[in-house]
Write a protein that holds these residues in place. Structure first.
Motif: not given
Length: 1069
Positions: A924-925, A930, A933, A961, A1068-1069
């Motif tokens: 999920q983004r 958030l 994350i 992020v 991605v991360y």
């Protein structure tokens, strides 16, 4: 105005200066084998120490170090100057690769170099040479300042005018002084100020030379034409022109430093930096008064005299002291003294120049009040001034008076002291007055016979007797003088602690104590008999026996006076119900009833008889009080309460009466009358504290039957009382009225603070559960101005009792606030709202309370994260499957504590977090995800640094992020001791088998190196970083992903998922 100095070309020429010194590296005239490479001194091709190391070691004379550098500069300017630049960088605390290279020096702008140094600077430790303790670093600071002064002095005739060296150094120091890194700012400011001082000396020498040259020119020109030497006149004119040009250049350098460094740093946030600026400007004014002793520079000292920090104000006074002591300079301070007259009064008062012509009566009074200053040197100086002005002058009628007694000279001086004490209207600061006068008037203050005579003897005919207010002041001063003589240290708030007494001081202390005992053993019963009904006098008089040498009662055959004292204490107990009086009586009994002395039996019998009578009276009154059919009136309650106050002792029957009284107080807590509620609450808190488990400490196990612990209902009632009556806005106070003045508001706040302090003591002494403090701690930021000090001290004491329970209480406080916010705003939570930001700020302050030693708080912080994670995933999404859990934004708050985790624990907390995550969650983004994350990044981004500072932890909060590349662990970094992975061996947060089979979103190295390997075959260091061992709770939260059994994520069996996870972690991360 911001002054920016640009680099100038190294080969710029000025024919009148430097001459043959302009040769650059590689040119003719270079001495083989001598030079500087990347800041390292080289001799005969062998690299030796850097400038920083030579100055730090201090083995070579500063003069020799500077001469070597100048010689190197003459042969290779760039290399030598690069060494000087790195010297300042290293003095700021930069180590290893954090240095300016030759390539950077040649191709990068000054601002870019400073920016790069700032990025590479390691602020984790917070220490740098100027702040380190120890004799070596104190000497380094001296050598550092000397090096700058000698460098300028040795270069003053040529090199500083070459438009290269000074421009580069000033530009560097200016840029560093504006850095956000404290080490750079502090070091460069000190260097710039010392450089300015050295330039002031050069400017002063140039000014003197110009004056001498001008006089020589005038003398030569005034000669007759036949004797006048025209060639000499031309030489003098040329010399004066060169001196004037040099003077102009030096003034330009000083203006650049002053406007670019001093003007900004004299108001720096760091007090030590401000103090450096003020100290140096005082030096400039004294050295070169023609240029600096004017209102344009004095105003900075005047403004800084109101600085909040005492050390900065002291630098102002020290700077001005040298000016006021010099009559010539002092006469040029008219405008300054008219604006800041207090400064003149202070210094005139403490100097030998003070006289009736200098100070008016009003000025003297301003100085007199400084005897109450918290800064002891100022107070002692003011005391000497007061003694000189008021006590040293003897009139003609005072000659021939007796030495002691009411009619003695000391009697008159003691009365003067009393009058001054009362006129100052600072009656609670008698100890400060006595301490200020002790060094110059101890003989007067030790004349206790005269003080007793003034209190007991009848006045002589024509003599004015002391009134009641004056007698109270005399008793207080007498007690303070006794305490000062016996304790031999300043009062609280005026000293750093007890100092070690010399043999002479110890002997004087013993002699004074013996004399006090011999005098007051006889006089104290008489004083108590005379002032038995006076609360203030009796309270102070009853404190005198604790300074007695009790052996003297026996050796001096003063037993009858001891009996008289015990009878007077008996009378005081029966006549008073005030807390302060009864506490003084209890303290006196406690001190006198000491088994080490032969008077113990005599005092113990008297105390026991008093207790028996009071208990009999209390039992009768309580029985009548509880058996009356109608509502007891106030008189009955007062009689019971006053008798209970007088009881201080151990008795079996006391428990029954005490429990009955506690129930009565609990009943009155819900009374309508506010005053009754507050009094009942205060008494109940005191009783719970007195009869808590602490009562059996220090060998008092026989009092175990008196222990009374509040049940859960009473604890809840006490807490609700605090929340209802203490944590209220001033405007909501039921006691306030429209006509209420400021004094009554302050009084109401004082009452609420006392109520809160009474309850917090129950938490600190573990009378009530520590977790009840959650409702108190959550008010920390909201009511910081009113109760911040009380709550902070409570948190500090609670942390000392039980770190883990303290951490659980903190997270509970945040959870309560979070739930309240959800109740108010509903499911649509705005993380930018003031309420949410307020909770984050509270969490940030909570995290600071764990300190910098992460190993000491390791287990507590880990437990805090565990509870926070479970709370975040506790409630399912109100939007149904696929939505974020209701409490997921709480992870954003939990990020504030990530910097307190060490490296190994960050990895393990991250693994524990992923036990609650499903595979879809990791993908999920959206904005609603958030917090998850951000929290994961806070656990991953700092994974390679187990010494993160508080500052760096806070500054990285905004990066939610961004991911950081892992750096190889340096061998110089701190390592955990052997066996650290077994620190918490009682239970396991999650065992190794779970960490293998649970579908975690980890970096691919974890998947390949540990997941597919037998845990039993793992090396010790690997198992230490993958499994965190700590206490668990029996009611552990069921992870969300275990509730979704429809999908099997065991990546050992599903290679596709394994590959997908590696891809996500890598890209991605």
């Amino acid at each position: 105005m911001i002054v920016v100095l640009k680099y100038r070309e190294a080969d710029s020429q000025r024919g009148k200066k430097m001459g043959g010194d302009k040769s650059k590296g590689g040119g003719a005239g270079r001495v083989p084998g001598v030079g500087w490479v990347n800041g390292h001194h080289k001799e005969n091709g062998t690299e030796t120490m850097t400038l920083f190391e030579m100055v730090k070691m201090g083995k070579s004379a500063t003069q020799a170090v500077v001469d070597d550098w100048i010689e190197a500069y003459k042969h290779d300017k760039e290399s030598a100057l690069l060494g000087l630049i790195n010297f300042f960088i290293q003095c700021s605390g930069c180590k290893g690769i954090c240095a300016v290279s030759g390539e950077m020096f040649r191709h990068m702008q000054n601002s870019d170099i400073i920016r790069k140094m700032t990025e590479e600077f390691d602020e984790d430790s917070g220490d740098y040479p100027l702040t380190l303790s120890g004799p070596q670093w104190k000497k380094f600071r001296i050598n550092f300042c000397d090096f700058i002064a000698v460098l300028v002095r040795q270069c003053q005739y040529s090199i500083i005018y070459d438009e290269y060296m000074m421009d580069t150094v000033i530009s560097l120091l200016t840029g560093l002084s504006d850095s956000q890194v404290r080490a750079f700012r502090h070091t460069s400011t000190l260097a710039a100020m010392k450089l300015m001082t050295a330039l002031v000396n050069v400017a002063l020498n140039l000014s003197i030379n110009m004056d001498n040259t001008q006089r020589q020119y005038e003398a030569e020109r005034n000669k007759v034409i036949a004797k006048r030497a025209n060639d000499r006149l031309e030489l003098l004119l040329q010399k004066r022109k060169e001196l004037q040009e040099n003077q102009d250049e030096i003034e330009n350098m000083m203006n650049a430093i002053f406007k670019a460094v001093f003007v900004h740093r004299y108001r720096d946030a760091i007090a030590e930096i401000r103090a450096i600026c003020i100290e140096e400007i005082g030096v400039w004014m004294k050295l070169y008064s023609d240029a600096f002793l004017n209102d344009s520079y004095l105003k900075y000292v005047g403004w800084t005299m109101h600085d909040k920090q005492g050390e900065v104000r002291l630098k102002c006074l020290t700077a001005l002291q040298g000016l006021f002591y010099n009559r010539e300079l002092g006469s040029r301070l008219e405008l300054f003294t008219s604006r800041f007259k207090v400064s003149q009064i202070t210094f005139d008062a403490f100097s030998d120049r003070s006289s009736d012509e200098v100070l008016t009566a009003e000025d003297c009074e301003s100085v007199y009040h400084l005897v109450y200053s918290a800064h002891r040197p100022i107070a002692v100086s003011a005391g000497e001034f007061l003694f000189k002005k008021l006590f040293s002058h003897r009139g003609p009628n005072e000659e021939g008076l007796p030495r002691r007694g009411r009619q003695s000279l000391n009697g008159s001086l003691i009365k003067t002291t009393i009058f001054f004490f009362l006129e100052s209207e600072l009656h609670e600061h008698g100890a400060y007055l006595v301490d200020s006068l002790w060094d110059c008037a101890s003989e007067l203050l030790k004349d206790w016979e005269t003080m007793i005579s003034l209190l007991l003897d009848e006045p002589m005919p024509g003599e004015e007797a002391l009134n009641d207010r004056q007698e109270t002041a005399l008793v207080e001063i007498m007690l303070c003088a006794i305490r000062q003589a016996c304790e031999c240290h300043p009062p609280v708030g005026r000293g750093t602690g007890k100092r070690v007494l010399t043999a002479k001081e110890k002997k004087m202390q013993l002699d004074d104590r013996t004399r006090i005992t011999e005098i007051f053993a006889i006089a104290l019963p008489l004083l108590l008999a005379k002032y038995c009904v006076d609360i203030d006098k009796v309270t102070n008089l009853l404190q005198i026996p604790k300074f007695f040498d009790l052996d003297i009662y026996t050796t001096g055959r003063l037993e009858k006076h001891l009996d008289a004292l015990l009878r007077q204490i008996w009378e005081v107990v029966y006549k008073h119900t005030e807390n302060e009086v009864l506490e003084a009586c209890s303290t006196t009994y406690h001190y006198l009833c000491n088994e080490e002395f032969t008077i113990f039996n005599r005092v113990d019998i008297a105390r026991s008889q008093l207790l028996d009578e009071l208990l009999d009276k209390f039992n009768r009154l309580l029985e009548d009080f509880l058996q009356e059919g109608e509502e007891p009136d106030e008189d009955d309650a007062y009689q019971v309460l006053s008798t209970l106050k007088k009881i201080s002792g151990d008795t079996v029957t006391l428990r029954k009466q005490m429990k009955a009284f506690c129930l009565m107080c609990q009943h009155f807590i819900s009374s309508i009358n506010t005053a009754v509620k507050e009094q009942a609450f205060t008494i109940l808190c005191d009783l719970l504290l007195i009869f808590s488990h602490q009562i059996i400490s220090s060998g008092r196990e026989q009092l175990e039957c008196l222990i009374y612990s509040p049940d859960s209902s009473l604890q809840a009632e006490l807490l609700n009382f605090i929340l209802d009556l203490v944590f209220i806005d001033q405007d909501d106070d039921d006691n306030s009225t429209g006509l209420e003045d400021e004094a009554s508001k302050i009084e109401a706040l004082h009452k609420r603070r006392n109520l809160l302090a009474a309850y917090c003591k129950l938490i600190v002494y573990n009378v009530v559960e520590i977790n009840t403090g959650a409702d108190i701690f959550k008010q920390y930021t909201k009511y910081y101005n009113d109760y911040g000090d009380i709550i902070k001290e409570t948190m500090s004491k609670t942390r000392q009792i039980d770190k883990i329970q303290y951490a659980k209480t903190l997270i509970l406080s945040l959870q309560k606030l979070f739930n309240e916010m959800l109740s108010e705003f509903g499911f649509t939570l705005d993380r930018s709202s003031s309420a949410f930001c307020g909770i984050k700020e509270l969490a940030r302050r909570f995290s600071l309370t764990f300190g910098l030693d992460q190993l000491k708080t390791r287990e507590a912080v880990a437990m805090l994260h565990k509870d926070g994670i479970e709370f975040a995933f506790k409630v399912h999404s109100p939007q149904g499957d696929g939505g974020p859990p209701l409490n997921l934004p709480f992870l954003d708050i939990l990020c504030e504590f990530s910097s307190k985790l060490i490296r190994q624990d960050k990895k393990t907390v991250h693994m524990y977090l992923e036990r609650f995550m499903t595979f879809q969650m990791a993908l999920q983004r959206e904005d609603c995800w958030l917090p998850l994350i951000s929290y994961r990044n806070s656990l991953q981004g700092g994974g390679d640094d187990d010494t993160m500072s508080v500052i760096s932890g806070i500054s990285s909060r905004g990066s939610t992020v961004r991911s950081k590349k892992s750096k190889p662990t340096s061998a110089s970094k701190r390592r955990l001791p052997e066996g650290e992975c077994e620190l918490f061996s009682d239970a396991v947060w999650m065992n190794r088998e779970q960490s293998v089979s649970t579908p975690l979103m980890m970096h691919s190295p974890h998947l390949t190196s540990t997941v597919l390997r037998d845990p039993k075959k793992m090396r010790q260091e690997q198992s230490c970083t993958t499994a965190f061992i700590m206490p668990t709770e029996q009611h552990q939260q069921q992870p969300l992903h275990q509730q979704q059994a429809a999908i099997d994520y065991k990546y050992k069996k599903n290679s596709f998922v394994l590959l997908l996870m590696r891809y996500l972690n890598a890209h991605v991360y």
